[in-house]
Design a protein around this motif. Structure first.
Motif, PDB file in Angstrom:
ATOM      1  N   GLY A  35       0.811  -1.211   0.000  1.00  0.00           N
ATOM      2  CA  GLY A  35       0.000   0.000   0.000  1.00  0.00           C
ATOM      3  C   GLY A  35       0.845   1.262   0.000  1.00  0.00           C
ATOM      4  O   GLY A  35       0.493   2.255  -0.642  1.00  0.00           O
ATOM      5  N   ARG A  36       1.960   1.226   0.712  1.00  0.00           N
ATOM      6  CA  ARG A  36       2.880   2.376   0.697  1.00  0.00           C
ATOM      7  C   ARG A  36       3.442   2.582  -0.702  1.00  0.00           C
ATOM      8  O   ARG A  36       3.540   3.707  -1.187  1.00  0.00           O
ATOM      9  CB  ARG A  36       4.006   2.170   1.702  1.00  0.00           C
ATOM     10  N   ASP A  38       2.015   1.623  -3.497  1.00  0.00           N
ATOM     11  CA  ASP A  38       0.896   2.117  -4.314  1.00  0.00           C
ATOM     12  C   ASP A  38       0.672   3.601  -4.081  1.00  0.00           C
ATOM     13  O   ASP A  38       0.465   4.368  -5.017  1.00  0.00           O
ATOM     14  CB  ASP A  38      -0.398   1.373  -3.981  1.00  0.00           C
ATOM     15  N   GLY A  39       0.677   4.009  -2.821  1.00  0.00           N
ATOM     16  CA  GLY A  39       0.436   5.407  -2.468  1.00  0.00           C
ATOM     17  C   GLY A  39       1.486   6.332  -3.047  1.00  0.00           C
ATOM     18  O   GLY A  39       1.173   7.408  -3.564  1.00  0.00           O
ATOM     19  N   ARG A  40       2.734   5.913  -2.954  1.00  0.00           N
ATOM     20  CA  ARG A  40       3.822   6.723  -3.507  1.00  0.00           C
ATOM     21  C   ARG A  40       3.721   6.845  -5.020  1.00  0.00           C
ATOM     22  O   ARG A  40       4.079   7.865  -5.594  1.00  0.00           O
ATOM     23  CB  ARG A  40       5.175   6.126  -3.135  1.00  0.00           C
ATOM     24  N   ALA A  41       3.248   5.778  -5.652  1.00  0.00           N
ATOM     25  CA  ALA A  41       3.130   5.779  -7.120  1.00  0.00           C
ATOM     26  C   ALA A  41       1.849   6.464  -7.589  1.00  0.00           C
ATOM     27  O   ALA A  41       1.655   6.651  -8.783  1.00  0.00           O
ATOM     28  CB  ALA A  41       3.161   4.345  -7.630  1.00  0.00           C
ATOM     29  N   GLY A  42       0.966   6.799  -6.654  1.00  0.00           N
ATOM     30  CA  GLY A  42      -0.290   7.427  -7.028  1.00  0.00           C
ATOM     31  C   GLY A  42      -1.303   6.448  -7.610  1.00  0.00           C
ATOM     32  O   GLY A  42      -2.222   6.850  -8.314  1.00  0.00           O
ATOM     33  N   ALA A  43      -1.128   5.160  -7.303  1.00  0.00           N
ATOM     34  CA  ALA A  43      -2.033   4.138  -7.831  1.00  0.00           C
ATOM     35  C   ALA A  43      -3.375   4.174  -7.116  1.00  0.00           C
ATOM     36  O   ALA A  43      -3.484   4.637  -5.982  1.00  0.00           O
ATOM     37  CB  ALA A  43      -1.398   2.758  -7.652  1.00  0.00           C
ATOM     38  N   ARG A  44      -4.394   3.680  -7.800  1.00  0.00           N
ATOM     39  CA  ARG A  44      -5.719   3.580  -7.189  1.00  0.00           C
ATOM     40  C   ARG A  44      -5.678   2.557  -6.063  1.00  0.00           C
ATOM     41  O   ARG A  44      -4.860   1.640  -6.079  1.00  0.00           O
ATOM     42  CB  ARG A  44      -6.724   3.121  -8.245  1.00  0.00           C
ATOM     43  N   PRO A  45      -6.574   2.677  -5.082  1.00  0.00           N
ATOM     44  CA  PRO A  45      -6.640   1.677  -4.010  1.00  0.00           C
ATOM     45  C   PRO A  45      -6.839   0.279  -4.595  1.00  0.00           C
ATOM     46  O   PRO A  45      -7.608   0.083  -5.549  1.00  0.00           O
ATOM     47  CB  PRO A  45      -7.841   2.110  -3.182  1.00  0.00           C
TER      48      PRO A  45
END
Length: 130
Positions: A35-36, A38-45
């Motif tokens: 999740g970190r 994903d969050g850094r990459a700006g990915a959708r949940p």
């Protein structure tokens, strides 16, 4: 063996009950790491991606399976062994269900929540600006 619900009630208080803490914790930690990222990459949940994005669903499932495969396999095999020791038989469907409950659900929830927190805190690429 009775129903799956009865089996789960017995399994949480009998032999191997420690896995009901260890395996979800392990899956949660793997979900937080993913999740970190994903969050850094700006990915959708992650869960939203699985539900709504047909084009990328397969890739997302494969990537999640890669992260979670060892924990899931351990959960399923361990449950099958405990079933055999306790009941003298194995119900593979129950073992897979327990694997999903102990590994899959915590992973998906932790990954999605961590992604949202990262994006809300402004650490993601497309985080809201003030």
């Amino acid at each position: 063996m009775g129903s799956l619900l009865e089996y789960l009630q017995e399994a949480t208080s009998g032999r191997g009950s420690l896995r009901f803490m260890i395996q979800p914790i392990t899956a949660t930690l793997l979900g937080i790491c993913a999740g970190r990222h994903d969050g850094r990459a700006g990915a959708r949940p992650y869960f939203a991606l699985l539900l709504t994005d047909r084009e990328n669903r397969r890739t997302a499932l494969a990537e999640g399976a890669k992260h979670l495969s060892k924990v899931f396999i351990v959960a399923v095999v361990f449950d099958a062994i405990l079933q055999f020791l306790a009941y003298g038989s194995v119900r593979p469907g129950w073992a897979v269900t327990v694997g999903i409950l102990l590994a899959g659900v915590p992973y998906v929830l932790a990954r999605g929540l961590t992604n949202r927190v990262m994006r809300l805190r402004g650490k993601g690429r497309d985080a809201p600006t003030e």
